[in-house]
Design an enzyme around this catalytic site. Structure first.
Site, PDB file in Angstrom:
ATOM      1  CB  SER A 110      -0.890   0.153   1.093  1.00 28.03           C
ATOM      2  OG  SER A 110      -1.731   1.063   1.390  1.00 28.03           O
ATOM      3  N   GLY A 111       0.628   2.416  -0.898  1.00 26.47           N
ATOM      4  CA  GLY A 111       1.239   3.589  -0.896  1.00 26.47           C
ATOM      5  C   GLY A 111       2.459   3.234  -1.804  1.00 26.47           C
ATOM      6  CB  THR A 115      -3.775   3.714  -7.339  1.00 28.84           C
ATOM      7  OG1 THR A 115      -4.269   2.655  -6.596  1.00 28.84           O
ATOM      8  CG2 THR A 115      -5.098   4.094  -8.062  1.00 28.84           C
ATOM      9  CG  ASN A 160      -1.736   5.781  -0.639  1.00 28.40           C
ATOM     10  OD1 ASN A 160      -1.929   7.119  -0.721  1.00 28.40           O
ATOM     11  ND2 ASN A 160      -1.906   5.036  -1.524  1.00 28.40           N
ATOM     12  CB  SER A 163      -4.911   3.692   0.753  1.00 32.98           C
ATOM     13  OG  SER A 163      -4.697   2.257   0.805  1.00 32.98           O
ATOM     14  CB  SER A 164      -7.157   1.356  -4.114  1.00 34.03           C
ATOM     15  OG  SER A 164      -6.117   2.212  -4.722  1.00 34.03           O
ATOM     16  N   GLY A 390      -1.628  -4.695  -1.938  1.00 35.54           N
ATOM     17  CA  GLY A 390      -0.398  -5.549  -1.868  1.00 35.54           C
ATOM     18  C   GLY A 390      -0.384  -6.509  -0.737  1.00 35.54           C
ATOM     19  CD  GLU A 392      -1.362  -3.654   3.595  1.00 33.67           C
ATOM     20  OE1 GLU A 392      -1.887  -3.803   4.698  1.00 33.67           O
ATOM     21  OE2 GLU A 392      -1.507  -2.852   2.673  1.00 33.67           O
TER      22      GLU A 392
HETATM   23  N1  LIG Z   1       4.957   8.103 -10.132  1.00 34.04           N
HETATM   24  C1  LIG Z   1       4.631   8.769  -9.093  1.00 34.04           C
HETATM   25  N2  LIG Z   1       4.909  10.242  -9.233  1.00 34.04           N
HETATM   26  C2  LIG Z   1       4.678  11.003  -8.418  1.00 34.04           C
HETATM   27  N3  LIG Z   1       4.192  10.626  -7.268  1.00 34.04           N
HETATM   28  C3  LIG Z   1       3.658   9.388  -7.111  1.00 34.04           C
HETATM   29  C4  LIG Z   1       4.043   8.447  -7.885  1.00 34.04           C
HETATM   30  N4  LIG Z   1       3.368   7.079  -7.663  1.00 34.04           N
HETATM   31  C5  LIG Z   1       2.817   7.415  -6.307  1.00 34.04           C
HETATM   32  N5  LIG Z   1       3.091   8.615  -5.954  1.00 34.04           N
HETATM   33  C6  LIG Z   1       2.340   9.153  -4.654  1.00 34.04           C
HETATM   34  O1  LIG Z   1       2.254   8.156  -3.805  1.00 34.04           O
HETATM   35  C7  LIG Z   1       0.980   8.118  -3.359  1.00 34.04           C
HETATM   36  C8  LIG Z   1       0.490   6.748  -3.168  1.00 34.04           C
HETATM   37  O2  LIG Z   1       0.216   6.135  -4.467  1.00 34.04           O
HETATM   38  P1  LIG Z   1      -0.781   5.160  -4.732  1.00 34.04           P
HETATM   39  O3  LIG Z   1      -0.872   4.821  -6.097  1.00 34.04           O
HETATM   40  O4  LIG Z   1      -2.202   5.535  -4.474  1.00 34.04           O
HETATM   41  O5  LIG Z   1      -0.336   3.810  -4.108  1.00 34.04           O
HETATM   42  P2  LIG Z   1      -0.937   2.255  -3.843  1.00 34.04           P
HETATM   43  O6  LIG Z   1      -2.162   2.391  -4.991  1.00 34.04           O
HETATM   44  O7  LIG Z   1      -0.073   1.439  -4.251  1.00 34.04           O
HETATM   45  O8  LIG Z   1      -1.540   2.267  -2.467  1.00 34.04           O
HETATM   46  C9  LIG Z   1       0.326   8.850  -4.508  1.00 34.04           C
HETATM   47  O9  LIG Z   1      -0.923   9.436  -3.832  1.00 34.04           O
HETATM   48  C10 LIG Z   1       1.276   9.923  -4.917  1.00 34.04           C
HETATM   49  O10 LIG Z   1       1.365  11.081  -3.988  1.00 34.04           O
HETATM   50 MG   LIG Z   2      -4.063   2.004  -4.779  1.00 31.62          MG
END
Ligand SMILES: Nc1ncnc2c1ncn2[C@@H]1O[C@H](COP(=O)(O)OP(=O)(O)O)[C@@H](O)[C@H]1O
Ligand SMILES: [Mg+2]
Length: 1140
Positions: A110-111, A115, A160, A163-164, A390, A392
């Site tokens: 996560s984070g 996404t 996050n 977070s989804s 993911g 955890e």
């Molecule tokens: N490629 C990227 N460039 C800039 N910031 C990113 C990038 N990927 C993730 N982030 C930052 O990290 C945070 C968490 O990403 P997210 O995709 O929601 O995580 P996950 O889905 O894996 O839990 C996003 O809100 C963003 O601020």
């Molecule tokens: Mg996500």
């Protein structure tokens, strides 16, 4: 100009190594080192073969611009530095050009940026695929489905902010051209427990906060909500707002996105109503109420909230209230109803909220799918994007049922990763005709089996436990696990038969531990049974089904009592296992592309790279494993053409051009370089290099060779440059010299030419002048001859002329003299004639004058000017004469009252006529007066006096004019009756008459004899003749009367006289005029003083001491036409006078 193709490679300007496969030596430390180095240089992407590792930068990098998209578009995978776009491009092109379905598997904790990565892939594909209005709309809908799902399915967690909290798999469908047609979204396991409770520092799903802060006031009012988060039990308070997140703005974005995706306004409204209902459910509270049987029964504490919810979703309040108080269990034909205690009621409430929300979420996904599904039925190519939460590993408290399931899913993903990578590797070797050597790697199938095995897998046992009759609890489940799985080498538990865990104190009693491919994870069994059951009391689902709210009703089809299904609904674990299996089957048919996301630190901060954390992720993502698999055979492979292109400078035969097949070129090249034969293999289209070292050796040599080549090129270029310059200078010099010579000769020639012209012109001038002079002399000679001849002819002519002129002059003189003589004669004759004519005229004029004079003298007497005046005078005389004579005959009578008078004959006589009339009248009056006796004269005097006094003042007067003033009407002396009276009055009686004396008290009239003598007046009784009162005339002051026709009058007495004691007299008589006139005249003649005559309709009278007002009023008194007197009060005496 054709575009110059610059061949670049991943290997150019590399920071660390861009592909971990090339890492040398391969160890965890160097792996981390490489990641860190690249991360520090903003290189967040690194490859492992075709897998992309992405390290979350936690800040926006300028590497996703449209220019970048263009850069990566249609380029080969290894051509540019690692990027997620490269992977997306590869996948898209392979889908479009080779007709292979693709899936993009994004994993990480996560984070870590899963996404974000999925969004980047989607936006890249959207940017490079076809364009056009229809296609753009599809793209827009696909992209806009994200904000909607994120609002309802994402939440802030400690890891996050966005977070989804659900797994998402999205299939994007394309047509044969590669244009998007639509999509299908599947969701996995929404973390619904978040609806009712959130861990510390985390929030509920975004939508609640967005609704409360972003909805306009009227909408909130309609939904019966308040803006204040703290009003809602379901909203954890400690982190209600998230830094840098504007919930209100996001709310508008979400609504807008819903509209774009195709939600109708009323659908959006229904969704928000359900969301509000969930939120408000949390505010329902229960209190215990004791019952007869000693058990507690729950009751809703505040029915208001319940009422509002019921209104919102259209349920009868009693129905819902009952559903919160009872639980009905149906078994076969029996129905048993039990009451709920407070704890059970709360459980029911939360279960309802969770169910309502998760069903709403699934509905949303279906609804979006309906909107974005492809319209055509043609064959489609599919690109799937999997973003699932993911693996955890946390401290004990957190690992719960959901995470167990998620980890299971990740385990499965790892399995297909291994399977597919190996399969691909193997397939490539076969394709390329290279011998397959066995690779040693860890296969996690055994772990998957531990969990999913249908007979003794953990999930199967959990289901069994849930279905088992009798008391079931998490503990009994753990016991069962201990019995059955104890022997499994990846299962650990305190109670298992495996005695080595007996003393492991890191393993609590109520937990079991699984050794996943990525590491060991401890699971606490608490809640497993419950969550797997996922129970919602049937009473509640039936209550919901009864709602008049269409959406709510449709979310609870199981509440329909006609479709009661006594079989238990499938458990959560079972459902998940089934959907994972479907997913896996689906993924296996597709060409996989991997993105492995890594979180560099726990602080969500940029620039921080926590080694331990990354190391942990690298481990459980199996990245090292990944590299090893990739390197199992050959570390590097490349098709022959680019390989030859890159290294051809290392061998004389291939440099600069190799004419022949690329493969042979490479063979020659490698042989020439003396690389050991076991280090490489020739495939059909690719060269396989076993060891990265070899590759780097090649690269080093290439670099060296490139430098040499550069020096050579430089040398040749410099020589060429100098020679070219020299040749150029030489050519220039010749040109310059030629130009100069030409110029000098041109100048000289011009000088000579101009001198010749000067000399020539002088000579010509001199010659010409000579000829000119000669010609001039000849001309002068001829001119002289002509002149002399002319003079000679002139002299001759003048002489002749003079002669002729003399002759002519003589002739003219004779003519003139003759003419003058004739003129003189004529003038004289004319003068004489004129004289004669003048004389004749004078005679005629004089004669005429004289005749005129004579005539005037004769006829003057006949002129009219004299006759007019005489005629006028005569006429006037005649008229006057006639007028007077006629007037004499027409004279009126002598009576003074005769008003007649003859008419006036002429206007100019007007004055005379009037004057004559006046004179005549005066004369006639005089004649009349001359006939009067002395006596009669006195009478008329008296009448005149009366006239002066009363005419036009008193209305009675006119009636008195015709009556003669007799004076003594009673004839006192002759009447024996008044003998006595006459003796008493010695004087001559001037007036005697009967008058009425008005009684002072009542206004009644009494007749009295009124006597006036020369010196006094008396009042005497009518019958007896006795004197009642006698007043000397000198004592009288005035007489008063009205202006009316009445005969009332008052005689006033001077104050202080004897008569005054009795007061004034108020009398009445028809002969008032005569009486008062005589009284006045007598007083004047005897006393030489005038008494006052007062004529007024209101006057005062002195009666003894009182002053009484006598007032005359007009009216019709009762006694007809006679005036009547009446005493009104002691101050007023009113006399009513008949109106005229
Ligand atoms: N490629 C990227 N460039 C800039 N910031 C990113 C990038 N990927 C993730 N982030 C930052 O990290 C945070 C968490 O990403 P997210 O995709 O929601 O995580 P996950 O889905 O894996 O839990 C996003 O809100 C963003 O601020
Ligand atoms: Mg996500």
């Amino acid at each position: 100009m054709s575009k110059m193709e610059v061949k670049t490679s991943l290997l150019d300007n590399m920071i660390g190594v861009g592909d971990m496969v090339l890492l040398e030596p391969l160890a965890e430390e160097s792996f981390l080192e490489n990641l860190k180095k690249r991360f520090d240089h903003n290189e967040i992407y690194t490859y492992i073969g075709s897998v992309v590792i992405s390290v979350n930068p936690y800040r926006s990098l300028p590497i996703y611009s449209p220019e970048k998209v263009e850069e990566y578009r249609n380029r080969n995978f290894y051509e540019l530095s690692p990027h997620i776009f490269s992977l997306a491009d590869e996948a898209y092109r392979s889908l479009r050009d080779q007709d292979k379905d693709q899936c993009i598997l994004i994993t990480g904790e996560s984070g870590a940026g899963k996404t974000e990565a999925s969004k980047l892939v989607m936006s890249y594909v959207a940017a490079v695929c076809g364009k056009g209005a229809e296609v753009n709309q599809v793209k827009e809908q696909l992209l806009q489905s994200n904000p909607v799902l994120e609002a309802f399915g994402n939440a802030k967690t400690v890891r996050n902010d966005n977070s989804s909290r659900f797994g998402k798999y999205m299939d994007i469908e394309f047509d044969f051209k590669g244009d998007p047609l639509g999509g299908v979204i599947s969701n996995y396991l929404l973390e619904k427990s978040r609806v009712v409770k959130q861990p510390r520092g985390e929030r509920n799903f975004h939508v609640f906060y967005q609704l409360l802060s972003g909805a306009p006031d009227d909408m909130l009012k309609k939904l019966n909500l308040e803006r204040d988060f703290s009003k809602y039990n379901y909203l954890g308070l400690d982190s209600a707002t998230v830094n840098g997140v504007d919930d209100a703005a996001n709310f508008r974005t979400v609504r807008n996105a819903m509209q774009i995706v195709g939600f109708m306004d009323d659908e959006t409204q229904s969704v928000l109503e359900v969301v509000s209902a969930v939120l408000k459910l949390g505010n329902i509270e229960f209190k215990p109420e004791s019952r007869v049987n000693g058990l507690d029964e729950s009751r809703v504490k505040d029915k208001n909230e319940l009422k509002e919810i019921c209104e919102l979703i259209g349920i009868e309040q009693t129905v819902l209230e009952r559903a919160f108080s009872f639980r009905t269990v149906e078994a076969k034909q029996e129905k048993v109803s039990t009451t709920l205690n407070v704890a059970q009621a709360y459980y029911a409430r939360d279960a309802l909220a969770k169910n309502l929300y998760s069903r709403l979420f699934s509905w949303l996904v279906n609804r979006i799918n309906e909107s974005i599904k492809a319209q055509t039925k043609t064959r489609k190519k599919v690109m799937g994007v999997l973003d699932i939460y993911g693996f955890e590993i946390f401290e004990v408290g957190h690992i719960v049922f959901e995470q167990f399931i998620i980890n299971y899913c990740n385990e499965k993903l790892q399995q297909i990763f291994i399977e597919l990578t190996l399969r691909e590797e193997q397939e490539e070797y076969i394709r390329e005709g290279i011998e397959w050597t066995h690779i040693d790697y860890f296969n996690n199938a055994i772990i998957c089996d531990l969990i999913e095995n249908n007979t003794n897998g953990i999930l199967a046992m959990l289901d069994e436990e849930c279905l088992r009759p009798g008391t079931v609890s998490d503990e009994t489940f753990l016991e069962k696990l201990n019995q059955i799985c104890a022997g499994h080498e990846h299962f650990e538990s305190r109670m298992s038969k495996n005695s080595k865990f007996l003393n492991d104190h890191t393993l609590p009693h109520n937990c079991f531990r699984i050794q996943h491919y990525a590491g060991k994870v401890l699971y606490r069994v608490e809640g497993f049974v419950d969550k797997n059951n996922d129970l919602l009391y049937r009473d509640l689902s039936q209550a919901m089904w009864k709602a008049s709210h269409n959406l709510v009703k449709s979310l609870f089809p199981d509440g329909n009592p006609t479709k009661i299904n006594l079989k238990r609904p499938p458990t959560a674990g079972f459902q998940f296992k089934a959907s994972v299996a479907t997913l896996m089957k689906n993924l296996l048919t597709k060409n996989p592309n991997y993105i492995r996301c890594i979180k560099p630190n726990d602080k969500k901060a940029a620039h921080i790279f926590t080694d331990s954390l990354v190391c942990h992720q690298v481990r459980y993502l199996g990245l090292m494993e990944n590299v090893r698999v990739r390197r199992a055979g050959y570390a590097f492979r490349q098709t022959y053409e680019p390989c030859l292109e890159r290294y051809k400078m290392l061998c004389k035969q291939t440099w600069p051009h190799w004419r022949g097949p690329a493969r042979e070129g490479v063979e020659v090249l490698l042989k020439d370089l003396q690389i050991p034969r076991e280090e490489y293999s020739y495939g059909r289209s690719k060269i396989f290099i076993r060891n990265p070292r070899t590759l780097f050796h090649l690269e080093d040599q290439r670099k060296q060779r490139l430098q040499d080549l550069a020096a050579l090129i430089q040398k040749i270029y410099r020589g060429w440059k100098c020679r070219t310059r020299f040749l150029l200078m030489k050519r220039s010099q010749i040109t310059v010299a030629a130009w100069y010579r030409r110029y000098a000769q041109q100048k000289k020639y011009q000088r000579i030419k101009s001198s010749a012209i000067v000399v020539q012109s002088y000579i010509r001038g001199w010659k010409s002048r000579k000829i000119l002079r000669e010609l001039k002399y000849q001309k002068r000679c001829t001119e002289a001859v002509t002149t002399i001849a002319a003079y000679w002819h002139g002299t001759q002519a003048r002489m002749e002329l003079r002669h002729l002129k003399e002759e002519a002059r003589n002739k003219r003189a004779v003519t003139v003299i003759w003419a003058c003589w004739l003129g003189t004669k004529a003038r004289r004759e004319l003068k004489r004639l004129k004289e004669e004519a003048r004389r004749k005229h004078a005679v005629a004029v004089i004669w005429a004058y004289w005749l005129g004079l004579k005539v005037r003298r004769d006829y003057r007497k006949f002129f009219r000017a004299n006759a007019g005046k005489k005629i006028y005078e005569f006429t006037i005389q005649r008229i006057m004469q006639k007028y007077f004579l006629e007037l004499k005959n027409k004279m009126p009578s002598m009576s003074p009252i005769d008003k007649t008078w003859p008419a006036r004959p002429y206007l100019f006589l007007e004055a005379t006529h009037t004057e004559l009339r006046r004179i005549f009248h005066l004369w006639r009056c005089k004649k009349y007066r001359d006939l009067f006796t002395e006596q009669k004269k006195a009478i008329y005097d008296e009448k005149l006096e009366a006239s002066e006094m009363f005419k036009d003042k008193k209305a009675l007067y006119p009636s008195s004019v015709g009556q003669p003033f007799q004076g003594d009407y009673l004839e006192i002396s002759k009447n024996p009756k008044y003998q006595k009276l006459s003796t008493l009055v010695e004087e001559k009686i001037i007036l005697a008459d009967i008058v009425n004396k008005i009684n002072r008290a009542n206004g009644k009239a009494t007749p009295r004899i009124f006597l006036l003598t020369k010196n006094s007046f008396l009042l005497a009784d009518q019958k007896s003749g006795q004197i009642k009162s006698s007043v000397p005339l000198s004592d009288l002051t005035s007489a008063s009367m009205s202006a009316q026709t009445d005969g009332f009058f008052a005689v006033r007495v001077k104050e202080g006289t004897p008569a005054a004691a009795k007061g004034d007299f108020l009398l009445s008589s028809d002969r008032l005029i005569e009486i008062v006139t005589k009284l006045y005249r007598t007083c004047l003649s005897s006393t030489k003083e005038k008494i006052n005559i007062e004529i007024s309709d209101e006057f005062l009278v002195q009666f003894k001491q009182d002053k009484v007002c006598v007032k005359f009023v007009q009216g019709s008194p009762k006694n007809g036409s006679v005036a009547a007197c009446k005493r009104k009060n002691n101050r007023l005496l009113e006399v009513a006078v008949p109106s005229p």
